[in-house]
Design a protein around this motif. Structure first.
Motif, PDB file in Angstrom:
ATOM      1  N   UNK A   1       0.849  -1.197   0.000  1.00 37.50           N
ATOM      2  CA  UNK A   1       0.000   0.000   0.000  1.00 37.50           C
ATOM      3  C   UNK A   1       0.881   1.242   0.000  1.00 37.50           C
ATOM      4  N   UNK A   2       0.580   2.159  -0.922  1.00 36.01           N
ATOM      5  CA  UNK A   2       1.315   3.430  -0.979  1.00 36.01           C
ATOM      6  C   UNK A   2       0.315   4.567  -0.820  1.00 36.01           C
ATOM      7  N   UNK A   3       0.378   5.242   0.311  1.00 39.96           N
ATOM      8  CA  UNK A   3      -0.546   6.329   0.624  1.00 39.96           C
ATOM      9  C   UNK A   3       0.124   7.659   0.304  1.00 39.96           C
ATOM     10  N   UNK A   4      -0.544   8.480  -0.519  1.00 37.65           N
ATOM     11  CA  UNK A   4      -0.019   9.814  -0.827  1.00 37.65           C
ATOM     12  C   UNK A   4      -1.179  10.770  -1.066  1.00 37.65           C
ATOM     13  N   UNK A   5      -0.921  12.036  -0.823  1.00 33.09           N
ATOM     14  CA  UNK A   5      -1.982  13.039  -0.795  1.00 33.09           C
ATOM     15  C   UNK A   5      -2.754  13.145  -2.104  1.00 33.09           C
ATOM     16  N   UNK A   6      -2.062  13.010  -3.236  1.00 35.05           N
ATOM     17  CA  UNK A   6      -2.725  13.219  -4.531  1.00 35.05           C
ATOM     18  C   UNK A   6      -3.018  11.912  -5.262  1.00 35.05           C
ATOM     19  N   UNK A   7      -2.960  10.784  -4.554  1.00 31.30           N
ATOM     20  CA  UNK A   7      -3.111   9.492  -5.213  1.00 31.30           C
ATOM     21  C   UNK A   7      -4.548   9.236  -5.656  1.00 31.30           C
ATOM     22  N   UNK A   8      -4.679   8.534  -6.777  1.00 28.57           N
ATOM     23  CA  UNK A   8      -5.955   8.016  -7.257  1.00 28.57           C
ATOM     24  C   UNK A   8      -5.917   6.503  -7.074  1.00 28.57           C
ATOM     25  N   UNK A   9      -6.981   5.941  -6.510  1.00 30.39           N
ATOM     26  CA  UNK A   9      -7.004   4.514  -6.202  1.00 30.39           C
ATOM     27  C   UNK A   9      -6.715   3.666  -7.436  1.00 30.39           C
ATOM     28  N   UNK A  10      -5.652   2.863  -7.358  1.00 28.55           N
ATOM     29  CA  UNK A  10      -5.259   2.024  -8.485  1.00 28.55           C
ATOM     30  C   UNK A  10      -4.199   1.032  -8.029  1.00 28.55           C
ATOM     31  N   UNK A  11      -4.293  -0.213  -8.512  1.00 23.76           N
ATOM     32  CA  UNK A  11      -3.251  -1.197  -8.269  1.00 23.76           C
ATOM     33  C   UNK A  11      -2.374  -1.315  -9.503  1.00 23.76           C
ATOM     34  N   UNK A  12      -1.069  -1.172  -9.338  1.00 26.06           N
ATOM     35  CA  UNK A  12      -0.114  -1.280 -10.426  1.00 26.06           C
ATOM     36  C   UNK A  12       0.573  -2.646 -10.388  1.00 26.06           C
ATOM     37  N   UNK A  13       0.491  -3.362 -11.488  1.00 21.65           N
ATOM     38  CA  UNK A  13       1.227  -4.612 -11.662  1.00 21.65           C
ATOM     39  C   UNK A  13       1.841  -4.595 -13.057  1.00 21.65           C
ATOM     40  N   UNK A  14       2.833  -5.463 -13.280  1.00 22.19           N
ATOM     41  CA  UNK A  14       3.456  -5.469 -14.598  1.00 22.19           C
ATOM     42  C   UNK A  14       2.720  -6.424 -15.540  1.00 22.19           C
ATOM     43  N   UNK A  15       3.143  -6.426 -16.787  1.00 19.57           N
ATOM     44  CA  UNK A  15       2.461  -7.195 -17.831  1.00 19.57           C
ATOM     45  C   UNK A  15       2.463  -8.689 -17.527  1.00 19.57           C
ATOM     46  N   UNK A  16       3.580  -9.199 -17.013  1.00 19.75           N
ATOM     47  CA  UNK A  16       3.664 -10.630 -16.726  1.00 19.75           C
ATOM     48  C   UNK A  16       2.658 -11.057 -15.671  1.00 19.75           C
ATOM     49  N   UNK A  17       2.549 -10.293 -14.596  1.00 16.45           N
ATOM     50  CA  UNK A  17       1.585 -10.618 -13.554  1.00 16.45           C
ATOM     51  C   UNK A  17       0.159 -10.511 -14.081  1.00 16.45           C
ATOM     52  N   UNK A  18      -0.100  -9.468 -14.859  1.00 19.89           N
ATOM     53  CA  UNK A  18      -1.442  -9.281 -15.417  1.00 19.89           C
ATOM     54  C   UNK A  18      -1.826 -10.441 -16.325  1.00 19.89           C
ATOM     55  N   UNK A  19      -0.915 -10.865 -17.177  1.00 17.41           N
ATOM     56  CA  UNK A  19      -1.200 -11.988 -18.080  1.00 17.41           C
ATOM     57  C   UNK A  19      -1.436 -13.284 -17.298  1.00 17.41           C
ATOM     58  N   UNK A  20      -0.708 -13.468 -16.219  1.00 15.79           N
ATOM     59  CA  UNK A  20      -0.858 -14.673 -15.416  1.00 15.79           C
ATOM     60  C   UNK A  20      -2.251 -14.810 -14.819  1.00 15.79           C
ATOM     61  N   UNK A  21      -2.875 -13.665 -14.508  1.00 16.22           N
ATOM     62  CA  UNK A  21      -4.208 -13.686 -13.906  1.00 16.22           C
ATOM     63  C   UNK A  21      -5.310 -13.300 -14.896  1.00 16.22           C
ATOM     64  N   UNK A  22      -4.946 -13.093 -16.169  1.00 18.43           N
ATOM     65  CA  UNK A  22      -5.944 -12.730 -17.167  1.00 18.43           C
ATOM     66  C   UNK A  22      -6.531 -11.350 -16.969  1.00 18.43           C
ATOM     67  N   UNK A  23      -5.722 -10.418 -16.440  1.00 13.80           N
ATOM     68  CA  UNK A  23      -6.201  -9.067 -16.159  1.00 13.80           C
ATOM     69  C   UNK A  23      -5.950  -8.123 -17.324  1.00 13.80           C
ATOM     70  N   UNK A  24      -6.840  -7.113 -17.438  1.00 26.08           N
ATOM     71  CA  UNK A  24      -6.679  -6.040 -18.410  1.00 26.08           C
ATOM     72  C   UNK A  24      -6.784  -4.708 -17.688  1.00 26.08           C
ATOM     73  N   UNK A  25      -6.272  -3.653 -18.322  1.00 32.34           N
ATOM     74  CA  UNK A  25      -6.388  -2.320 -17.742  1.00 32.34           C
ATOM     75  C   UNK A  25      -7.845  -1.996 -17.452  1.00 32.34           C
ATOM     76  N   UNK A  26      -8.081  -1.483 -16.252  1.00 35.35           N
ATOM     77  CA  UNK A  26      -9.436  -1.097 -15.890  1.00 35.35           C
ATOM     78  C   UNK A  26     -10.221  -2.168 -15.165  1.00 35.35           C
TER      79      UNK A  26
END
Length: 228
Positions: free
Chosen positions: A189-214
Motif C-alpha cells: 500500500x502506498x498512501x499519498x496526498x494526490x493518489x488516485x485509487x489504483x493497483x499497479x502490476x506489470x504485464x507478466x503478472x497481469x497476463x498470469x491472472x488474465x487481467x486487463x487495464x481497468x
C-alpha cells in the motif's frame, strides 16, 4: 428431559441466535469491501535531467503523449533503446515528469533478453540494482544501477486509506475473479496526498491472472491474520 439436557439446548439456542444476529447486523468495525481498479505497466524509463540532456539534447523537454491515472504523471512521445550484455529492447517509453534519479522498470523476461537480473523493488529503491545502457537519438548513457522489476502496489489517498483501515507500507492480499483468477499476495500500500485509487502490476503478472487495464480486484480481509 434432565437438567443437563435442558441446559445444553438452552446454550445451543443462544449460540444460534447470536450467529443469526451477527449475520443480520455485521460488525460495525469491520472494514468495508474495497474494489481496486488495475493499471498494467509495461517496461518504461524515468529519466533524470542530466540523462535527458545526454539522450535528447541539452535543455530538451518531454513531449506529453497521454496522461496516466496518477495526477501529474504521463507517457511521453520520447522512447529509448535499452542495451544489456545479451540483447536490446527498442522503443521503450519514457514516462514524465523528470526525476532526480533515472529508473528503468522492466519485467523478469525483459531481464532475460537484456542479460541483467533486476531485483523486485519498490520505486525509488535502486541500491545494488544492475546498470544498463540507455540509447537515445542524441547520445547514450551507461548507468551503473537503476534497473528494477516493480513490486506490485496500490496507490490510495489518505482519506480512502483511513476509511479502509490501510497504512502506508503495509501489505495486503487481493482477490482476482475470472477463469484465471486467484489470490495475489504481498501487494504494498502506498498512501499519498494526490493518489488516485489504483493497483499497479506489470504485464507478466497481469497476463498470469488474465487481467486487463481497468479491471477491478477486491481486497481480501482475513480476521486475525490481516494486519489492519
Amino acid at each position: 428431559m434432565n437438567y443437563n439436557q435442558q441446559q445444553a439446548e438452552w446454550i445451543t439456542q443462544q449460540i444460534l441466535q447470536e450467529l443469526a444476529a451477527h449475520k443480520d447486523h455485521p460488525d460495525k468495525h469491520a472494514s468495508p469491501e474495497l474494489n481496486i481498479p488495475v493499471g498494467i505497466s509495461n517496461r518504461h524509463v524515468h529519466l533524470s535531467r542530466q540523462d535527458m540532456d545526454a539522450l535528447f539534447g541539452y535543455g530538451s523537454t518531454l513531449t506529453r503523449m497521454k496522461a496516466v491515472k496518477q495526477p501529474g504523471q504521463y507517457a511521453a512521445e520520447e522512447t529509448v533503446t535499452l542495451r544489456g550484455p545479451k540483447g536490446e529492447l527498442h522503443k521503450v517509453r519514457v514516462l514524465g515528469p523528470l526525476r532526480s534519479a533515472t529508473q528503468i522498470e522492466i519485467s523478469v523476461s525483459d531481464g532475460f533478453v537484456l542479460g541483467v537480473k533486476a531485483p523486485v523493488r519498490m520505486s525509488g529503491d535502486l541500491e545494488d540494482s544492475p546498470g544498463i545502457e540507455i540509447v537515445g537519438p542524441y547520445g547514450r548513457v551507461m548507468k551503473t544501477g537503476g534497473a528494477i522489476v516493480a513490486w506490485r502496489h496500490i496507490h490510495i489517498s489518505p482519506a480512502e486509506a483511513e476509511r479502509f483501515a490501510l497504512r502506508d507500507g503495509m501489505e495486503i492480499d487481493v482477490r482476482i475473479d475470472g477463469h484465471r483468477g486467484g489470490i495475489l499476495s504481498h501487494v504494498v500500500v502506498r498512501v499519498s496526498a494526490d493518489a488516485v485509487l489504483e493497483m499497479h502490476i506489470d504485464v507478466e503478472e497481469a497476463n498470469g491472472f488474465g487481467l486487463r487495464n481497468g479491471d477491478c480486484v477486491t481486497r481480501v480481509v482475513t480476521s486475525g491474520v490481516q494486519d489492519c
